[in-house]
Design an enzyme around this catalytic site. Structure first.
Site, mmCIF file in Angstrom:
data_model
loop_
_atom_site.group_PDB
_atom_site.id
_atom_site.type_symbol
_atom_site.label_atom_id
_atom_site.label_comp_id
_atom_site.label_asym_id
_atom_site.label_seq_id
_atom_site.Cartn_x
_atom_site.Cartn_y
_atom_site.Cartn_z
ATOM 1 N N GLN A 95 -40.667 13.078 0.601
ATOM 2 C CA GLN A 95 -40.243 13.455 -0.748
ATOM 3 C C GLN A 95 -40.321 12.274 -1.714
ATOM 4 O O GLN A 95 -39.960 12.415 -2.881
ATOM 5 C CB GLN A 95 -38.818 14.012 -0.705
ATOM 6 C CG GLN A 95 -38.684 15.297 0.083
ATOM 7 C CD GLN A 95 -37.244 15.794 0.156
ATOM 8 O OE1 GLN A 95 -36.371 15.336 -0.562
ATOM 9 N NE2 GLN A 95 -37.003 16.753 1.032
ATOM 10 N N HIS A 167 -34.546 13.267 -0.249
ATOM 11 C CA HIS A 167 -33.356 13.350 -1.097
ATOM 12 C C HIS A 167 -33.099 12.093 -1.926
ATOM 13 O O HIS A 167 -31.995 11.554 -1.946
ATOM 14 C CB HIS A 167 -32.117 13.671 -0.248
ATOM 15 C CG HIS A 167 -32.131 15.024 0.361
ATOM 16 N ND1 HIS A 167 -31.005 15.603 0.930
ATOM 17 C CD2 HIS A 167 -33.129 15.942 0.513
ATOM 18 C CE1 HIS A 167 -31.316 16.810 1.408
ATOM 19 N NE2 HIS A 167 -32.601 17.022 1.164
ATOM 20 N N GLU A 260 -26.799 24.971 -5.963
ATOM 21 C CA GLU A 260 -25.649 24.918 -6.865
ATOM 22 C C GLU A 260 -26.032 24.481 -8.273
ATOM 23 O O GLU A 260 -26.833 23.556 -8.456
ATOM 24 C CB GLU A 260 -24.617 23.903 -6.351
ATOM 25 C CG GLU A 260 -24.014 24.229 -5.012
ATOM 26 C CD GLU A 260 -22.985 23.205 -4.573
ATOM 27 O OE1 GLU A 260 -22.387 23.398 -3.503
ATOM 28 O OE2 GLU A 260 -22.764 22.203 -5.301
ATOM 29 N N TYR A 270 -17.711 16.910 -5.502
ATOM 30 C CA TYR A 270 -18.294 18.245 -5.392
ATOM 31 C C TYR A 270 -18.409 18.734 -3.947
ATOM 32 O O TYR A 270 -18.946 19.806 -3.705
ATOM 33 C CB TYR A 270 -19.625 18.281 -6.144
ATOM 34 C CG TYR A 270 -19.356 18.218 -7.628
ATOM 35 C CD1 TYR A 270 -19.210 19.366 -8.390
ATOM 36 C CD2 TYR A 270 -19.118 16.994 -8.257
ATOM 37 C CE1 TYR A 270 -18.873 19.320 -9.725
ATOM 38 C CE2 TYR A 270 -18.776 16.928 -9.590
ATOM 39 C CZ TYR A 270 -18.655 18.096 -10.325
ATOM 40 O OH TYR A 270 -18.303 18.031 -11.653
ATOM 41 N N TYR A 281 -29.372 23.228 8.660
ATOM 42 C CA TYR A 281 -30.653 23.822 9.035
ATOM 43 C C TYR A 281 -30.691 24.239 10.500
ATOM 44 O O TYR A 281 -31.443 25.136 10.875
ATOM 45 C CB TYR A 281 -31.790 22.841 8.738
ATOM 46 C CG TYR A 281 -32.052 22.655 7.261
ATOM 47 C CD1 TYR A 281 -32.330 23.746 6.437
ATOM 48 C CD2 TYR A 281 -32.020 21.390 6.684
ATOM 49 C CE1 TYR A 281 -32.566 23.591 5.085
ATOM 50 C CE2 TYR A 281 -32.256 21.219 5.325
ATOM 51 C CZ TYR A 281 -32.528 22.313 4.533
ATOM 52 O OH TYR A 281 -32.758 22.149 3.201
#
Length: 386
Positions: A95, A167, A260, A270, A281
């Site tokens: 990513q 991430h 979200e 949060y 997963y």
């Protein structure tokens, strides 16, 4: 320089705003379907894994980051594309790679170069890496059409650098008064650090635009990097924007379920990974939020996921009924997902289908909406009203 051929109306779709049954909060009914909206979708060119698109304030020029490490500028009126020199070296893979690009709206009329902010994945020692944000000056030569970033300096680093290639988040936004810069710092798929305030993983950090730390941050009296943190307990934030009231919202990926949309508040937690409306997963459960769990709850969540790639609040007039709504670029959902805000509550009010994964979204000066498709031949698409 190159030119992008624009076949007029090469793709024209009529799409229905689909009713959403995705809000998983107990007792919520499905979001009401909005009226049929006919969209004109025009391909404006193909790019190699575009990750972020951003209109340069005061112009029709679109800045495009390509994940492998290239920054391009497209004059949307002519299709002319210029590759910008002076970009950082990125750690490309998974990513990771080139991330966000951002400008200061107050510099819309600046003629002698303007400030540019970039984020990217940066390599560290022992196969580690982390997000970085840099600031420089974008200068274009009118005679040669060459553009370069001068004096690029790193002003923030995600800490600590860790193994893995996921991430990063690394979205950038500025408060409406431009006094503060907010950076999304993902959990880097390490889970627990999002609840550990001795690092900046799984956090949103607030800085001044030069990268220095405000003394009134929620944890300013703690040792660094805590003093950077604005909110924490986040997973993977891929969209941030400000509503008409000047409130910051974030859009983040859940695990298997539980995407979200959050109203971001100073010092708030949060819940990730202690609470989530999704599950791991591998199928392991994660407790849902409860009224007494002490965490801030999302304004809306999705299971099945929409897999957000980016988000904006729409401010234009071309789609007048959408003004003030959040528009989310969906990856696995392959749609623009429209969400209406009422106080601190949010409701999905439209879903507009595309035939590809949508990575990034921005609003043009004329009120049209531009999206970037994900992937090696990702198209930039202009979305306008019929």
């Amino acid at each position: 320089m190159t030119y992008i051929s624009k076949a007029p109306l090469a793709l024209s779709l009529s799409t229905l705003a689909l009713a959403s049954c995705a809000n998983a909060e107990a007792g919520d009914s499905a979001a009401a379907a909005s009226a049929e909206v006919e969209l004109n979708i025009e391909p404006m060119g193909e790019f190699d894994r575009p990750w972020a698109i951003e209109f340069i304030p005061g112009s029709d020029t679109l800045a495009i980051t390509e994940k492998a490490g290239t920054l391009k500028l497209m004059k949307t009126g002519t299709g002319e594309v210029t590759t910008v020199s002076g970009v950082p070296e990125v750690d490309y893979g998974g990513q990771g790679g080139f991330g966000d690009v951002a400008f200061l709206p107050s510099e819309a009329n600046r003629e002698d170069g303007r400030t540019i902010y970039l984020s990217w994945a940066e390599a560290g020692e022992n196969d580690t890496r982390g997000a970085a944000v840099g600031r420089g000056t974008l200068v274009c030569n009118e005679d040669t059409d060459a553009c370069a970033i001068n004096d690029l300096k790193v002003i923030w680093r995600q800490g600590p650098k860790v193994t893995g290639k996921g991430h990063y988040s690394h979205r950038i936004t500025f408060s409406p008064d431009e006094k503060y810069m907010f950076i999304a710092s993902g959990d880097r798929q390490k889970l627990e650090p999002a609840q550990d305030r001795t690092n900046t993983l799984g956090s949103i950090v607030r800085l001044f635009p030069d990268g220095t730390i405000p003394t009134d941050n929620p944890m300013a009296d703690e040792i660094e990097p805590n003093d950077e943190i604005w909110s924490y307990g986040h997973r993977n934030i891929l969209g941030m924007d400000w509503d008409a009231q000047g409130r910051l919202w974030d859009m983040e990926h859940g695990p298997a379920g539980g995407d979200e949309l959050n109203l971001v508040e100073a010092g708030a937690n949060y819940g990730w990974p202690t609470r989530s409306y999704g599950k791991h997963y591998n199928g392991d459960p994660i407790p849902d939020h409860s009224a007494d769990d002490g965490f801030n709850k999302p304004a809306i969540h999705w299971t099945p996921v929409i897999a957000p790639g980016d988000m904006i609040f729409y401010t234009g007039d071309m789609f007048g009924a959408w003004k003030g709504d959040a528009l989310i670029a969906g990856l696995s959902s392959q749609a623009i997902v429209r969400v209406s805000i009422d106080g601190e509550k949010a409701t999905e009010t439209g879903r507009y289908a595309f035939d590809g994964r949508l990575r990034s979204i921005d609003e043009a000066p004329d009120g049209s909406i531009w999206v970037a498709e994900d992937g090696p031949e990702g198209r930039i698409l202009k979305v306008s009203a019929q």
